[in-house]
Write an enzyme that holds these catalytic residues in place. Structure first.
Site, PDB file in Angstrom:
ATOM      1  N   ARG A 104       0.820  -1.222   0.000  1.00  0.00           N
ATOM      2  CA  ARG A 104       0.000   0.000   0.000  1.00  0.00           C
ATOM      3  C   ARG A 104       0.849   1.266   0.000  1.00  0.00           C
ATOM      4  NH1 ARG A 104      -4.271  -1.626   4.582  1.00  0.00           N
ATOM      5  NH2 ARG A 104      -2.536  -2.982   5.177  1.00  0.00           N
ATOM      6  N   GLN A 105       2.140   1.139   0.276  1.00  0.00           N
ATOM      7  CA  GLN A 105       3.041   2.309   0.196  1.00  0.00           C
ATOM      8  C   GLN A 105       3.730   2.271  -1.164  1.00  0.00           C
ATOM      9  OE1 GLN A 105       5.431   3.071   3.731  1.00  0.00           O
ATOM     10  NE2 GLN A 105       3.996   1.876   4.957  1.00  0.00           N
ATOM     11  N   HIS A 138      -1.477  -4.816  -4.701  1.00  0.00           N
ATOM     12  CA  HIS A 138      -2.362  -3.676  -4.427  1.00  0.00           C
ATOM     13  C   HIS A 138      -2.371  -2.704  -5.612  1.00  0.00           C
ATOM     14  CE1 HIS A 138      -4.595  -0.777  -2.207  1.00  0.00           C
ATOM     15  NE2 HIS A 138      -3.665   0.124  -2.373  1.00  0.00           N
ATOM     16  N   LYS A 201     -14.590   6.582  -1.758  1.00  0.00           N
ATOM     17  CA  LYS A 201     -14.154   6.488  -0.353  1.00  0.00           C
ATOM     18  C   LYS A 201     -13.118   7.570  -0.082  1.00  0.00           C
ATOM     19  CE  LYS A 201     -10.790   3.472   0.934  1.00  0.00           C
ATOM     20  NZ  LYS A 201     -10.145   2.167   1.161  1.00  0.00           N
TER      21      LYS A 201
HETATM   22  C1  R5P Z   1      -7.363   0.176  -0.080  1.00  0.00           C
HETATM   23  O1  R5P Z   1      -6.941   0.853  -0.983  1.00  0.00           O
HETATM   24  C2  R5P Z   1      -7.337  -1.313  -0.062  1.00  0.00           C
HETATM   25  O2  R5P Z   1      -7.713  -1.857  -1.291  1.00  0.00           O
HETATM   26  C3  R5P Z   1      -8.220  -1.850   1.036  1.00  0.00           C
HETATM   27  O3  R5P Z   1      -9.558  -1.493   0.759  1.00  0.00           O
HETATM   28  C4  R5P Z   1      -7.869  -1.298   2.383  1.00  0.00           C
HETATM   29  O4  R5P Z   1      -6.478  -1.199   2.556  1.00  0.00           O
HETATM   30  C5  R5P Z   1      -8.462  -2.143   3.470  1.00  0.00           C
HETATM   31  O5  R5P Z   1      -8.112  -1.605   4.714  1.00  0.00           O
HETATM   32  P1  R5P Z   1      -9.161  -1.621   5.913  1.00  0.00           P
HETATM   33  O6  R5P Z   1      -9.753  -3.001   5.961  1.00  0.00           O
HETATM   34  O7  R5P Z   1      -8.307  -1.332   7.137  1.00  0.00           O
HETATM   35  O8  R5P Z   1     -10.151  -0.548   5.664  1.00  0.00           O
END
Ligand code: R5P
Length: 325
Positions: A104-105, A138, A201
């Site tokens: 994610r980074q 990701h 979101k």
């Molecule tokens: C976000 O971009 C990812 O695809 C996931 O939706 C996210 O990282 C999920 O994190 P959490 O369950 O803590 O909201």
């Protein structure tokens, strides 16, 4: 003919870190092989040691590790195993990281931030990796962070199989829980013959794992919504999305996600009444205390085993995904 003739035979070597041994054993079983016995330990001060109990010289080695918590420890263990293989003259070394750590980074969202996914790729390379195999990165561009082949696999065929007989396309909408997942959700919508909806979101950049839902684009009223995500960490993205979908008139919400990170409070909040069913794979271990009756955990070992087989035999990984990989 000059030179030395060889038989040309190749040797597959499977080694595993300690994070998710069950997955590695299932992969070995699928391949009709065995894991190389390995002495992996952590010393009193936290340092990790790994040594293979058999020769790996000249082998085509696959280092399987699942990056679950404590993620830094398991990453370091995998790096140490790569180093051991390199110094023991393995011919080719593949990192098998079903859930790519720090994925994610993948970019600088704000000034002075790191790009840790790139750092991880550099660490794999420095430790001796020739190639990487991972599932549902990701962000697909992470492939470019590693200077070598990256086999990017998709869990979609495994997850789709679970849904294909239980969901009616005439009442179904595939939903992307954020902008980042639209491309993948679009493929799901094609495969299932169902329309697509997208959730807008927002995250607070100063508070980790906090999300809010702003808007839903697409048909959800009176429909069963299939939320598709790459990972569920704290569960907040999915639960907020499910609440918003229900508020907008959805008659059901089911969830498909590849990586069950399941940090607290995921397992509690995902049992909410707004979610009918959650389906994930076991790229990460899902212990008994993190399971509940409406959760299905699908085995990912057959997919990984097939990909390892294709790489070892110089076959085609792309052929596993209708040419999409
Ligand atoms: C976000 O971009 C990812 O695809 C996931 O939706 C996210 O990282 C999920 O994190 P959490 O369950 O803590 O909201």
């Amino acid at each position: 003919m000059s030179g030395i003739e060889t038989t040309g035979s190749k040797r597959l070597v499977l080694v595993s870190g300690r994070a998710h041994p069950a997955l590695a054993e299932q992969i070995a079983h699928e391949l009709g092989s065995e894991l190389v016995p390995t002495d992996a330990r952590t010393f009193a001060n936290g340092e990790i040691y790994a040594r293979f109990d058999e020769s790996v010289r000249g082998s085509d080695a696959f280092v399987i590790q699942s990056h679950t918590a404590p993620i830094n420890e398991w990453l370091m263990e995998q790096l140490i195993m790569l180093d051991a293989l390199k110094r023991a003259s393995a011919k080719r070394i593949t990192v098998v990281a079903p859930f790519y750590p720090y994925a994610r980074q993948d970019k600088k969202g704000r000034g002075r931030e790191p790009i840790s996914a790139r750092l991880v790729a550099d660490l794999f390379k420095a430790a001796g990796a020739d190639r990487i195999m991972s599932i549902d990165l990701h962000a697909a561009q992470i492939q470019g962070f590693f200077d070598g082949p990256v086999d990017h696999l998709f869990a979609m065929p495994v997850l789709l199989e679970e849904f294909k007989n239980s969901l009616d396309p005439s009442t179904l909408t595939v939903v992307s829980p954020d902008m980042g997942r639209v491309r993948v959700a679009d493929i799901w919508s094609d495969k299932l013959g169902a329309p697509l909806a997208i959730i807008h979101k927002r995250r607070d950049p100063l508070v980790p794992n906090q999300v809010s839902v702003h808007e839903i684009i697409g048909p959800v009223e009176g429909r069963v919504c299939l939320l598709v995500d790459d990972l569920i960490d704290t569960g907040r993205t999915i639960v907020k999305a499910a609440e918003a979908l229900k508020k907008a008139g959805a008659i059901g919400v089911v969830v498909a996600a590849t990586h069950a990170v399941f940090s607290s409070p995921a397992t509690e909040i995902l049992q909410s009444d707004v979610i009918d069913r959650v389906v994930v794979t076991d790229t990460l271990p899902v212990p008994e205390d993190k399971r509940w009756d409406r959760l299905t955990v699908l085995p990912i070992a057959p997919l990984l085993a097939r990909a390892i087989h294709e790489v070892f035999e110089d076959g085609s990984v792309t052929s596993m995904f209708d040419g999409a990989a």
